[in-house]
Design a protein around this motif. Structure first.
Motif, short mmCIF file in Angstrom:
data_model
loop_
_atom_site.label_atom_id
_atom_site.label_comp_id
_atom_site.label_asym_id
_atom_site.label_seq_id
_atom_site.Cartn_x
_atom_site.Cartn_y
_atom_site.Cartn_z
N GLU A 132 0.83 -1.22 0.00
CA GLU A 132 0.00 0.00 0.00
C GLU A 132 0.85 1.26 0.00
N ILE A 133 1.97 1.23 0.71
CA ILE A 133 2.86 2.40 0.75
C ILE A 133 3.47 2.63 -0.63
N GLY A 134 3.86 1.54 -1.29
CA GLY A 134 4.38 1.66 -2.65
C GLY A 134 3.34 2.30 -3.57
N ALA A 135 2.08 1.89 -3.40
CA ALA A 135 1.01 2.44 -4.24
C ALA A 135 0.76 3.92 -3.96
N LEU A 136 1.14 4.38 -2.76
CA LEU A 136 1.00 5.80 -2.42
C LEU A 136 2.07 6.65 -3.10
N GLY A 137 3.09 5.99 -3.65
CA GLY A 137 4.13 6.73 -4.34
C GLY A 137 5.42 6.90 -3.55
N LEU A 138 5.56 6.16 -2.44
CA LEU A 138 6.82 6.20 -1.69
C LEU A 138 7.54 4.87 -1.89
N ALA A 139 8.79 4.93 -2.31
CA ALA A 139 9.55 3.69 -2.48
C ALA A 139 9.69 2.99 -1.12
N VAL A 140 9.54 1.66 -1.12
CA VAL A 140 9.61 0.89 0.12
C VAL A 140 10.69 -0.18 -0.02
N ALA A 141 11.52 -0.29 1.00
CA ALA A 141 12.50 -1.38 1.07
C ALA A 141 12.08 -2.27 2.23
N TYR A 142 11.65 -3.48 1.93
CA TYR A 142 11.23 -4.39 3.00
C TYR A 142 11.81 -5.78 2.76
N PRO A 143 12.99 -6.01 3.31
CA PRO A 143 13.54 -7.37 3.20
C PRO A 143 12.76 -8.29 4.14
N ASP A 144 12.09 -9.28 3.56
CA ASP A 144 11.26 -10.20 4.34
C ASP A 144 12.09 -11.46 4.62
N PHE A 145 12.61 -11.55 5.85
CA PHE A 145 13.51 -12.65 6.19
C PHE A 145 12.79 -13.99 6.30
N THR A 146 11.44 -13.98 6.23
CA THR A 146 10.74 -15.26 6.25
C THR A 146 10.70 -15.88 4.84
N ARG A 147 11.11 -15.13 3.82
CA ARG A 147 11.21 -15.69 2.47
C ARG A 147 12.50 -16.51 2.37
N ARG A 148 12.41 -17.63 1.66
CA ARG A 148 13.52 -18.58 1.68
C ARG A 148 14.86 -17.97 1.27
N ALA A 238 21.19 -6.94 3.92
CA ALA A 238 19.94 -7.21 3.18
C ALA A 238 19.08 -5.95 3.13
N LEU A 239 19.06 -5.22 4.24
CA LEU A 239 18.25 -3.99 4.29
C LEU A 239 18.84 -2.93 3.36
N ALA A 240 20.16 -2.75 3.41
CA ALA A 240 20.82 -1.76 2.54
C ALA A 240 20.62 -2.13 1.08
N ASN A 241 20.75 -3.43 0.76
CA ASN A 241 20.52 -3.86 -0.63
C ASN A 241 19.09 -3.56 -1.07
N ALA A 242 18.13 -3.79 -0.17
CA ALA A 242 16.73 -3.54 -0.51
C ALA A 242 16.51 -2.05 -0.76
N VAL A 243 17.22 -1.20 -0.03
CA VAL A 243 17.11 0.26 -0.26
C VAL A 243 17.63 0.60 -1.65
N HIS A 244 18.79 0.05 -2.02
CA HIS A 244 19.33 0.33 -3.35
C HIS A 244 18.34 -0.11 -4.44
N GLU A 245 17.75 -1.31 -4.26
CA GLU A 245 16.79 -1.80 -5.26
C GLU A 245 15.57 -0.87 -5.33
N ALA A 246 15.07 -0.46 -4.15
CA ALA A 246 13.87 0.38 -4.13
C ALA A 246 14.14 1.73 -4.78
N LEU A 247 15.32 2.30 -4.51
CA LEU A 247 15.66 3.61 -5.10
C LEU A 247 15.84 3.50 -6.61
#
Ligand SMILES: [Zn+2]
Length: 250
Positions: A132-148, A238-247
């Motif tokens: 939902e935050i992404g749909a609002l127009g703000l880039a989101v970085a969310y590394p989900d550690f429960t994903r394999r 993982a969090l920093a990588n997710a930020v780079h991807e989101a940006l």
């Protein structure tokens, strides 16, 4: 840098540079973590991950501010244990969305979610909120550690699912807040190999039903500060990588 420690003018000046500014939100819980770890264990872990990720991003040339942690979350699995405070997923999601709206209006380029509270209701809520935050127009970085793919970068115990206040989390608290670990209790705890992930899958609704009558799973006795430091580095990466991807996608 911690946003809450900065005067407002420091944030204004960072936003005025025109370079992307990232806000990192540590998401934790107030939840029983065995007889040896503090109730705020997940706040400590998410804060530690966020601080390290902010430092990594700064060395990579990206301004990052760590927000004051969101300490309350859905935590029904531990509701039977004193001190646990569980809030509804609707309330938790509404707070996240409002924080995101505020950041977007001010010109932040990205919200990074540093989460270490893996109650299934919380993880599902965060996935929805991120979308939902992404749909609002703000880039989101969310590394989900429960994903394999991400889980496999963490420890064997984490992957096994016998992981709540066990070796993985106890090590993380020992790395950053060793004074909060009750060593005499920790050294007396037998390993509990019951897998929370398997219990979630078969529909257990409490730690007791999942085979954790003392609110811990895994092997707290095998924890070390060195393992905790290594896990922190991997989570922060993982969090920093997710930020780079989101940006890059923004
Ligand atoms: Zn935890």
């Amino acid at each position: 840098m911690k946003l809450g420690d900065a005067p407002w003018t420091a944030i204004r000046d960072a936003l005025a540079t025109g370079e992307p500014v990232v806000a990192i939100l540590p998401c934790g819980a107030v939840e029983a973590h065995g007889p040896h770890l503090p109730l705020a264990t997940d706040v400590i872990i998410s804060d530690g991950m966020a601080d390290r990720a902010a430092a990594m991003l700064e060395t990579q040339g990206i301004r990052a501010f760590v927000l004051p942690a969101l300490a309350f979350a859905p935590a029904n699995y531990a509701a039977a244990f004193a001190g646990t405070i569980s809030i509804s997923t609707a309330a938790a999601k509404a707070v996240l969305i409002d924080i995101a709206k505020s950041l977007r209006e001010q010109g932040f380029a990205c919200l990074a979610i540093a989460n270490s509270h893996f109650d299934p209701a919380n993880v599902a809520m965060l996935r929805e909120a991120a979308a939902e935050i992404g749909a609002l127009g703000l880039a989101v970085a969310y590394p989900d550690f429960t994903r394999r793919a991400l889980a496999s970068r963490l420890t064997e115990e984490f992957v096994s699912g016998a992981c709540h206040a066990g070796q993985f989390e106890t090590s993380l608290v020992m790395a950053d807040r060793p004074e909060l670990v009750d060593e005499s209790r920790r050294s007396a705890l037998e390993e509990n190999p019951s897998s929370l992930v398997e219990a979630f899958a078969r529909g257990a609704t409490s730690f007791a039903e999942a085979g954790g009558p003392h609110a811990y799973f895994g092997a707290p006795r095998s924890a070390t500060a060195a393992e905790g430091e290594q896990s922190f580095e991997r989570m922060a990466e993982a969090l920093a990588n997710a930020v780079h991807e989101a940006l890059a996608l923004a």
